[in-house]
Design a protein around this motif. Structure first.
Motif, short mmCIF file in Angstrom:
data_model
loop_
_atom_site.label_atom_id
_atom_site.label_comp_id
_atom_site.label_asym_id
_atom_site.label_seq_id
_atom_site.Cartn_x
_atom_site.Cartn_y
_atom_site.Cartn_z
N PRO A 172 0.81 -1.22 0.00
CA PRO A 172 0.00 0.00 0.00
C PRO A 172 0.85 1.27 0.00
CG PRO A 172 0.14 -0.91 2.21
CD PRO A 172 0.88 -1.86 1.32
N GLU A 173 0.24 2.36 -0.48
CA GLU A 173 0.85 3.67 -0.37
C GLU A 173 0.23 4.33 0.86
OE1 GLU A 173 1.98 6.72 -3.77
OE2 GLU A 173 -0.04 7.04 -3.01
N VAL A 174 1.07 4.86 1.73
CA VAL A 174 0.57 5.42 2.99
C VAL A 174 1.29 6.73 3.29
CG1 VAL A 174 0.03 3.14 3.97
CG2 VAL A 174 2.28 4.13 4.39
N SER A 175 0.77 7.48 4.26
CA SER A 175 1.43 8.72 4.68
C SER A 175 2.82 8.40 5.23
CB SER A 175 0.59 9.42 5.75
OG SER A 175 0.30 8.52 6.80
N ALA A 176 3.78 9.31 5.03
CA ALA A 176 5.16 9.05 5.46
C ALA A 176 5.26 8.83 6.97
CB ALA A 176 6.05 10.21 5.03
N ILE A 177 4.36 9.43 7.71
CA ILE A 177 4.27 9.19 9.16
C ILE A 177 2.93 8.51 9.41
CG2 ILE A 177 4.17 10.25 11.46
CD1 ILE A 177 6.80 11.03 10.42
N GLY A 178 2.99 7.32 10.02
CA GLY A 178 1.77 6.60 10.37
C GLY A 178 1.41 6.86 11.83
N TYR A 179 0.56 6.01 12.36
CA TYR A 179 0.10 6.19 13.74
C TYR A 179 -0.05 4.83 14.43
CZ TYR A 179 -2.71 7.44 17.76
OH TYR A 179 -3.15 7.59 19.04
N GLY A 180 0.50 4.69 15.62
CA GLY A 180 0.38 3.46 16.40
C GLY A 180 -0.55 3.68 17.59
N ALA A 181 -1.56 2.81 17.73
CA ALA A 181 -2.61 3.04 18.73
C ALA A 181 -2.42 2.25 20.02
CB ALA A 181 -3.97 2.71 18.12
N MET A 182 -1.34 1.49 20.13
CA MET A 182 -1.15 0.59 21.27
C MET A 182 -1.34 1.26 22.63
SD MET A 182 2.30 -1.57 22.22
CE MET A 182 3.20 -0.14 22.81
N GLY A 183 -0.83 2.48 22.76
CA GLY A 183 -0.80 3.16 24.07
C GLY A 183 -2.18 3.35 24.70
N PHE A 184 -3.25 3.20 23.92
CA PHE A 184 -4.59 3.34 24.51
C PHE A 184 -4.98 2.12 25.35
CE2 PHE A 184 -4.90 6.71 21.42
CZ PHE A 184 -5.56 7.68 22.16
N HIS A 185 -4.37 0.96 25.06
CA HIS A 185 -4.79 -0.25 25.78
C HIS A 185 -3.66 -1.11 26.29
CE1 HIS A 185 -8.38 0.94 23.46
NE2 HIS A 185 -8.98 0.62 24.59
N LEU A 186 -2.43 -0.68 26.12
CA LEU A 186 -1.31 -1.51 26.59
C LEU A 186 -0.07 -0.65 26.82
CD1 LEU A 186 -0.48 -4.63 26.98
CD2 LEU A 186 0.56 -4.45 24.72
N ALA A 187 0.65 -0.98 27.83
CA ALA A 187 2.05 -0.56 28.02
C ALA A 187 2.31 0.76 28.74
CB ALA A 187 2.81 -0.57 26.69
N TYR A 188 1.50 1.80 28.48
CA TYR A 188 1.92 3.11 28.98
C TYR A 188 0.95 3.75 29.98
CZ TYR A 188 5.10 2.47 25.07
OH TYR A 188 6.04 1.97 24.19
N GLY A 189 0.21 2.90 30.73
CA GLY A 189 -0.68 3.45 31.75
C GLY A 189 -2.08 3.73 31.20
N SER A 190 -2.85 4.52 31.95
CA SER A 190 -4.27 4.70 31.63
C SER A 190 -4.47 5.64 30.44
CB SER A 190 -4.99 5.26 32.86
OG SER A 190 -4.29 6.41 33.30
N ALA A 191 -5.67 5.57 29.85
CA ALA A 191 -5.95 6.42 28.69
C ALA A 191 -7.43 6.76 28.64
CB ALA A 191 -5.56 5.68 27.41
N ASP A 192 -7.73 7.88 28.01
CA ASP A 192 -9.11 8.33 27.86
C ASP A 192 -9.53 8.08 26.41
OD1 ASP A 192 -11.41 9.75 27.39
OD2 ASP A 192 -10.76 11.58 28.41
N GLU A 193 -10.38 7.06 26.22
CA GLU A 193 -10.77 6.67 24.86
C GLU A 193 -11.52 7.78 24.13
OE1 GLU A 193 -12.80 3.19 23.70
OE2 GLU A 193 -11.39 1.84 24.69
N GLU A 194 -12.40 8.50 24.85
CA GLU A 194 -13.19 9.54 24.17
C GLU A 194 -12.27 10.62 23.60
OE1 GLU A 194 -16.38 9.25 23.27
OE2 GLU A 194 -16.15 7.29 24.22
N ALA A 195 -11.30 11.06 24.42
CA ALA A 195 -10.33 12.05 23.92
C ALA A 195 -9.53 11.43 22.79
CB ALA A 195 -9.40 12.49 25.06
N GLY A 196 -9.32 10.11 22.89
CA GLY A 196 -8.55 9.40 21.87
C GLY A 196 -9.20 9.44 20.50
N LEU A 197 -10.53 9.42 20.47
CA LEU A 197 -11.22 9.48 19.18
C LEU A 197 -10.86 10.79 18.45
CD1 LEU A 197 -14.77 8.16 20.22
CD2 LEU A 197 -12.95 6.89 19.04
N ALA A 198 -10.77 11.86 19.25
CA ALA A 198 -10.40 13.16 18.66
C ALA A 198 -8.93 13.15 18.21
CB ALA A 198 -10.64 14.27 19.68
N THR A 199 -8.10 12.42 18.94
CA THR A 199 -6.68 12.32 18.57
C THR A 199 -6.54 11.65 17.20
OG1 THR A 199 -6.02 12.19 20.88
CG2 THR A 199 -4.44 11.36 19.27
N ILE A 200 -7.29 10.56 17.02
CA ILE A 200 -7.20 9.84 15.74
C ILE A 200 -7.76 10.72 14.61
CG2 ILE A 200 -7.94 7.74 14.49
CD1 ILE A 200 -6.42 6.82 16.85
#
Ligand SMILES: NC(=O)c1ccc[n+]([C@@H]2O[C@H](COP(=O)([O-])OP(=O)(O)OC[C@H]3O[C@@H](n4cnc5c(N)ncnc54)[C@H](OP(=O)(O)O)[C@@H]3O)[C@@H](O)[C@H]2O)c1
Length: 320
Positions: free
Chosen positions: A11-39
């Motif tokens: 596939p052709e993709v943007s030069a910078i992608g996005y990894g979503a792991m931090g919302f559910h693993l590894a780096y502590g708690s996260a706010d999913e609703e705010a996360g929707l706006a982040t994505i």
């Protein structure tokens, strides 16, 4: 944002992608609703490559990504991964791959997965069987492209002989260079490369905190690079990188991502952040051009990468 192609027929993709792991693993708690706006912000800024996995919350992260991209799913490339059991053992038996893929399709709410990675090589299942299963899923229209993660050269070659591998995903950053030995094989076979943890799990950002100040659930508390001795040396190296970045009117995270982009047109990092303003900062790296002198200076500051191993022993992947 500029685009890059991953793999000869990938596939052709943007030069910078996005990894979503931090919302559910590894780096502590996260706010999913705010996360929707982040994505959404990532997409508005031109990001078209989103990375998740079954392992990230056992479906929770995939459901979250599915919700987040609902309005623009057809404009983006969604990548997910199979290959673990809930006790973090490897399981790439064909029946398990099929079961996980069906779950991923349902959790993401899509009729096909753009990139399906084997998360870790399973020493008990021949890679030919894994590649053959993914080949069948591609023929059935459920998957578009095949990827590997943390695989060694022999596995990559054997897999590619059965089903074209579009991309390899493995840790790579200013802090972690070991994977460079695989680049000749990837380039010979026309396989793209996706650096994960491109910001050294947050160390290469200037926002790093000592292990004791991280949440109990934050896996970095046990990471060798956060341990006394290594931590201070890494902080000092990042301070020097920040000086270099400032001279370029950039931040240290932008320097770290631009450094990866400068290693080849076949490379697309997938930094992760739960915060929209940090995503905007990271995306800005696509416009940062590093000179030969900047690259040499970066190498001078960290000739062999960060201080300390990248993973605590129990999580360290072996390239098979
Ligand atoms: N294949 C595999 O085995 C594997 C393994 C690990 C990761 N991955 C993939 O790679 C993706 C990225 O890796 P990663 O999340 O481990 O590490 P990373 O992208 O190197 O760093 C993420 C950390 O950096 C922080 N951060 C990001 N941008 C920042 C900025 N501009 N300023 C300050 N802090 C910033 C984030 O915190 P906030 O969220 O608080 O901003 C988060 O703690 C993952 O999301 C996952 O999709 C794959």
């Amino acid at each position: 944002m500029q685009k890059r192609k991953l793999g000869t027929n990938g596939p052709e993709v943007s030069a910078i992608g996005y990894g979503a792991m931090g919302f559910h693993l590894a780096y502590g708690s996260a706010d999913e609703e705010a996360g929707l706006a982040t994505i959404r912000r990532a997409y508005d800024l031109g990001v078209t490559f989103f990375d998740t996995a079954e392992l990230y919350g056992w479906g929770e992260n995939e459901k979250f990504i599915g919700r987040a991209v609902k309005g623009f799913r057809d404009d983006v490339v969604l990548a997910t991964k199979f290959g673990f059991t809930p006790s973090w053992e490897a399981d790439s038996r064909p029946a398990h791959i099929r079961e996980v893929t069906e779950n991923s399709l349902r959790y993401l709410g899509v009729d096909h997965i753009d990139v399906l990675y084997q998360h870790r090589v399973d020493p008990n299942v021949p890679i030919e069987d894994v590649a053959g299963t993914v080949k069948d899923l591609i023929a059935e229209g459920k998957v578009k492209h095949f990827g590997l993660s943390e695989a060694g050269p022999l596995t990559i070659r054997k897999a590619h002989a059965i089903q074209e591998v579009a991309m390899l995903q493995t840790e790579y950053s200013v802090f972690e260079r070991d994977v460079e030995v695989l680049f000749p094989v990837l380039r010979e076979l026309g396989i793209g490369f996706v650096p994960y943890s491109p910001l050294g799990r947050g160390f290469l950002t200037g926002a790093v905190k000592p292990a004791a100040e991280l949440e109990e659930s934050d896996m970095r508390r046990g990471d060798p690079r956060w341990q006394p001795g290594n931590f201070e040396r890494n902080v000092e190296a990042v301070r020097q990188l920040k000086e270099l970045a400032t001279l370029k009117g950039a931040t240290v995270s932008q320097l770290a991502l631009a450094w990866l982009l400068a290693q080849g047109n076949d490379i697309v990092p997938i930094p992760g952040s739960r915060k929209a303003e940090r995503v905007a900062e990271n995306v800005g790296a696509a416009d940062l051009v590093l000179t030969v002198e900047d690259l040499a200076k970066t190498k001078e500051i960290l000739p062999e990468g960060g201080f300390g191993e990248r993973y605590a022993k129990e999580f360290a992947p072996t390239w098979i």
